[in-house]
Design a protein around this motif. Structure first.
Motif, PDB file in Angstrom:
ATOM      1  N   SER A 117       0.940  -1.033   0.097  1.00  0.00           N
ATOM      2  CA  SER A 117      -0.294  -0.162   0.197  1.00  0.00           C
ATOM      3  C   SER A 117       0.879   1.705  -0.180  1.00  0.00           C
ATOM      4  N   VAL A 118       2.324   1.098   0.795  1.00  0.00           N
ATOM      5  CA  VAL A 118       2.686   2.439   0.905  1.00  0.00           C
ATOM      6  C   VAL A 118       3.222   2.357  -0.807  1.00  0.00           C
ATOM      7  N   LEU A 119       3.951   1.896  -1.265  1.00  0.00           N
ATOM      8  CA  LEU A 119       4.644   1.416  -2.311  1.00  0.00           C
ATOM      9  C   LEU A 119       3.906   2.737  -3.433  1.00  0.00           C
ATOM     10  N   ASP A 120       2.506   1.170  -3.557  1.00  0.00           N
ATOM     11  CA  ASP A 120       1.720   2.092  -4.029  1.00  0.00           C
ATOM     12  C   ASP A 120       0.973   3.984  -4.236  1.00  0.00           C
ATOM     13  N   TYR A 121       1.324   3.983  -2.433  1.00  0.00           N
ATOM     14  CA  TYR A 121       0.509   5.256  -2.624  1.00  0.00           C
ATOM     15  C   TYR A 121       1.977   6.424  -2.884  1.00  0.00           C
ATOM     16  N   ALA A 122       3.414   5.735  -2.556  1.00  0.00           N
ATOM     17  CA  ALA A 122       4.629   6.249  -3.251  1.00  0.00           C
ATOM     18  C   ALA A 122       4.423   6.951  -4.389  1.00  0.00           C
TER      19      ALA A 122
END
Length: 169
Positions: free
Chosen positions: A112-117
């Motif tokens: 989720s963090v990688l997608d958000y980033a």
């Protein structure tokens, strides 16, 4: 909530999360794999949140976020991006209370963090760091698509860390 997955919510931490942060950073596993933050009480935990979490949100627009179970709204860990003076790009960081390790939460939150980033911050290729002996974290990074680059000793640290680059293909 800033991010949401099948089982988790991710949100910015606040000073109200001091008891959780105190528990997290004083776990023997946290100290062994990440380091002793010198936090021994809730007042110090509040100060740690201000300096290490809130400052990152303000200065860079990202940081480590609280990871919360949807099922019972329990704060179980942190996951997000950290800006470090040693590197030009932020690194993916995460830490979870021991009782929630081995359940796939670090991978789920990390995705989720990688997608958000990538989608919201324009950060497509963050790095990651682990202690050379932290095989559980190394396994999470492999699942997320990180590739080992080298060992690197960060400024102010005595021991080297393994350095990884996000490379999902």
């Amino acid at each position: 909530m800033l991010m949401e997955t099948k089982r988790l919510f991710l949100r910015e931490l606040t000073e109200k999360d001091a008891a959780f942060v105190l528990k997290l950073v004083t776990q023997p596993s946290f100290i062994a794999n990440i380091g002793d933050k010198g936090v021994t009480n809730e007042a110090q935990a509040k100060q740690h949140i201000k300096e290490k979490y809130l400052n990152q949100y303000r200065e860079y627009g990202f940081g480590l976020y609280g990871v919360i179970l949807k099922s019972n709204e329990t704060l179980i860990g942190v996951s997000g991006l950290v800006s470090r003076p040693d590197f030009e790009v932020p690194d993916l960081g995460y830490a979870f209370l021991d009782e929630y390790c081995g359940c796939g939460y670090a991978t789920e939150a990390g995705l989720s963090v990688l997608d958000y980033a990538s989608t919201n911050l324009g950060i497509a290729a963050p790095i990651a760091l682990t202690s050379p002996t932290n095989t559980a974290s190394q396994n999470v990074l492999a699942k997320l698509g990180f590739k080992y680059l080298k060992q690197s000793t960060l400024n102010g640290q005595e021991l080297p860390s393994n350095l990884y680059q996000y490379s999902p293909n």
